[in-house]
Design a protein around this motif. Structure first.
Motif, short mmCIF file in Angstrom:
data_model
loop_
_atom_site.label_atom_id
_atom_site.label_comp_id
_atom_site.label_asym_id
_atom_site.label_seq_id
_atom_site.Cartn_x
_atom_site.Cartn_y
_atom_site.Cartn_z
N UNK A 121 -12.38 16.88 -60.30
CA UNK A 121 -12.86 16.19 -59.26
C UNK A 121 -12.51 16.69 -57.72
N UNK A 122 -11.30 17.39 -57.74
CA UNK A 122 -10.92 17.87 -56.58
C UNK A 122 -11.80 19.04 -56.10
N UNK A 123 -12.02 19.81 -56.99
CA UNK A 123 -12.83 21.06 -56.95
C UNK A 123 -14.21 20.55 -56.45
N UNK A 124 -14.74 19.35 -57.21
CA UNK A 124 -16.35 19.06 -56.67
C UNK A 124 -16.30 18.44 -55.33
N UNK A 125 -15.21 17.64 -55.01
CA UNK A 125 -15.15 17.21 -53.68
C UNK A 125 -15.06 18.22 -52.77
N UNK A 126 -14.14 19.17 -52.93
CA UNK A 126 -13.94 20.46 -52.07
C UNK A 126 -15.29 21.07 -51.63
N UNK A 127 -15.93 21.20 -52.76
CA UNK A 127 -17.30 21.78 -52.68
C UNK A 127 -18.57 21.14 -52.15
N UNK A 128 -18.32 19.74 -51.98
CA UNK A 128 -19.27 18.89 -51.13
C UNK A 128 -18.55 18.93 -49.67
N UNK A 129 -17.58 19.24 -49.43
CA UNK A 129 -17.08 19.72 -48.10
C UNK A 129 -17.41 21.03 -47.64
N UNK A 130 -17.42 21.83 -48.48
CA UNK A 130 -18.08 23.03 -47.85
C UNK A 130 -19.54 23.07 -47.49
N UNK A 131 -20.30 22.23 -48.55
CA UNK A 131 -21.82 22.22 -48.21
C UNK A 131 -22.03 21.25 -46.95
N UNK A 132 -21.04 20.27 -46.62
CA UNK A 132 -21.38 19.54 -45.28
C UNK A 132 -20.98 20.59 -44.00
N UNK A 133 -19.83 21.50 -44.02
CA UNK A 133 -19.68 22.25 -42.90
C UNK A 133 -20.74 23.45 -42.93
N UNK A 134 -21.23 23.81 -43.97
CA UNK A 134 -22.36 24.77 -43.81
C UNK A 134 -23.71 24.07 -43.41
N UNK A 135 -23.90 22.89 -43.76
CA UNK A 135 -24.97 22.32 -43.28
C UNK A 135 -24.97 21.95 -41.85
N UNK A 136 -23.80 21.58 -41.45
CA UNK A 136 -23.55 21.00 -39.80
C UNK A 136 -23.89 22.43 -38.94
N UNK A 137 -23.36 23.35 -39.51
CA UNK A 137 -23.44 24.67 -38.53
C UNK A 137 -24.87 24.99 -38.53
N UNK A 138 -25.55 24.89 -39.80
CA UNK A 138 -27.08 25.65 -39.77
C UNK A 138 -28.05 24.60 -39.10
N UNK A 139 -27.65 23.16 -39.06
CA UNK A 139 -28.63 22.38 -38.00
C UNK A 139 -28.12 22.77 -36.51
N UNK A 140 -26.87 22.86 -36.45
CA UNK A 140 -26.66 23.30 -34.93
C UNK A 140 -27.40 24.52 -34.35
N UNK A 141 -27.50 25.69 -35.44
CA UNK A 141 -28.06 26.82 -35.00
C UNK A 141 -29.63 26.41 -34.94
N UNK A 142 -30.36 25.63 -35.73
CA UNK A 142 -31.56 25.25 -35.50
C UNK A 142 -31.79 24.40 -34.39
N UNK A 143 -31.02 23.62 -33.79
CA UNK A 143 -31.30 22.81 -32.52
C UNK A 143 -31.21 23.82 -31.42
N UNK A 144 -30.12 24.68 -31.59
CA UNK A 144 -30.25 25.67 -30.29
C UNK A 144 -31.34 26.55 -30.26
N UNK A 145 -32.08 27.12 -31.35
CA UNK A 145 -32.95 27.97 -31.59
C UNK A 145 -34.34 27.28 -31.13
#
Length: 377
Positions: free
Chosen positions: A230-254
């Protein structure tokens, strides 16, 4: 419930931002530009900076040099790590160390925990089973033989296996229990085959051929594997969230700078609607992540076991991170495929996270089973 972060959790996130602020995603090795593995080792310099900032010992007790924080603090740090594509086994090392602290023997704790918190010993976890689709705990058998356990079986796609000092391996016994073995990288009966992930990083196929592991290095406690999973799965979800936030920020800027017909494309309704949909994905990923992290951190009861909250978080993370990067590629046009621009790296890492989380349909089925077993009144 209250999702306000504590001062200690916020301090951990601030420390992470300070460390990761020096990481340039443009400098992350690209699988599109490298044949085979992108690197022989993870980022040891960044690993040392994380150790100096006490971020490797975040969940350890003060007796082992740690801060004694929880899974929420870890997820806050992982969220920042994903934004810069940090090439370090932070999730695996931290999760494995916590399980040793919670369930391991005194000898293992004394030998490993303080050193793992200082970055001197690196831990990883074999959690993908034989094929990546079967339960990891069924891929390896364990039987007791005197003062040792004998392990046989194969675990695939073990992250950082080529560079970690120990791999935590789940294995099933003859009486249908799951034990966790701390398997050294260099050990008789341990064979590592090289595999390569979607990100271009090295993975390991861990083959155990009558490998004898001392009893003191085997965790035989109820709930240990479930907690680690459960800890590994939840941590992986956190990685997905951080990556998604940065990508959407890049898209907004572009899209705010890219013009067509004399106007920024971000002002076009079709573009704005797609970006808004991805923003909704990210907020759903965030809410379900903190719900799952809160449940496994506090042990708070609910209508369903904590595994239900983890399943919901995985559903949103697996689907959401894929939709975010696909929309980003679409709105960037051909520029998104330019290897001089970091978006293609984020796309590869997002695909690896999606594969690690598994298909949303499988988690929906697991959630359905839980709802059938625990009817909501």
């Amino acid at each position: 419930m209250d999702f306000t972060f504590t001062e200690e959790q916020q301090a951990a996130a601030e420390a992470a931002r300070a460390v990761f602020g020096g990481v340039a995603p443009d400098g992350v090795p690209s699988p599109a530009l490298t044949a085979g593995a992108v690197a022989e080792d993870f980022d040891r310099a960044l690993w040392a900076r994380l150790a100096d900032a006490d971020l490797l010992s975040l969940l350890l007790d003060s007796a082992y040099g740690g801060a004694g924080l929880d899974a929420i603090a870890l997820c806050l740090v992982l969220r920042e790590a994903a934004k810069v594509l940090a090439r370090v086994p932070l999730l695996e090392n931290t999760a494995a160390a916590l399980i040793v602290q919670m369930y391991g023997g005194e000898e293992s704790k004394a030998e490993l925990l303080a050193r793992a918190g200082r970055g001197e010993v690196v831990l990883t976890v074999a959690a993908n089973g034989r094929t990546g689709h079967d339960p990891a705990e069924l891929a390896v058998t364990a039987r007791q033989d005197g003062d040792a356990w004998v392990l046989d079986g194969v675990q695939t796609a073990v992250p950082w296996a080529q560079n970690a000092d120990f791999t935590v391996v789940p294995a099933h016994t003859g009486d249908d229990r799951t034990v966790l073995a701390l398997v050294p990288r260099m050990h008789e009966g341990v064979v590592l085959g090289e595999q390569i992930s979607t990100t271009g990083e090295r993975l390991g196929e861990l083959r155990l051929e009558s490998a004898r592991i001392a009893a003191r290095d085997v965790i035989d406690a109820d709930g240990a594997w479930e907690r680690l999973r459960e800890l590994l799965a939840t941590g992986t979800c956190a990685l997905a969230l951080g990556l998604g936030e940065r990508v959407l920020g890049m898209t907004s800027a572009y899209t705010g700078k890219r013009e067509q017909f004399g106007f920024p494309v971000a002002t076009f309704q079709a573009v704005a609607v797609q970006a808004a949909d991805r923003y909704i994905d990210l907020r759903a990923m965030e809410a379900t992540l903190w719900q799952a992290a809160w449940r496994i951190s506090t042990g708070t009861g609910g209508a369903l076991p904590a595994s239900g909250d983890v399943a919901v978080a995985k559903i949103w993370a697996s689907e959401g991170v894929r939709r975010v990067v696909q929309t980003a590629q679409h709105l960037h046009g051909g520029f998104g495929a330019d290897v001089d621009y970091p978006l293609h790296r984020y796309h590869a890492w997002a695909k690896q996270l999606e594969l690690s989380l598994g298909p949303a349909a499988a988690h929906e089925e697991a959630l359905g089973d839980l709802l059938a077993a625990y009817p909501l009144g």
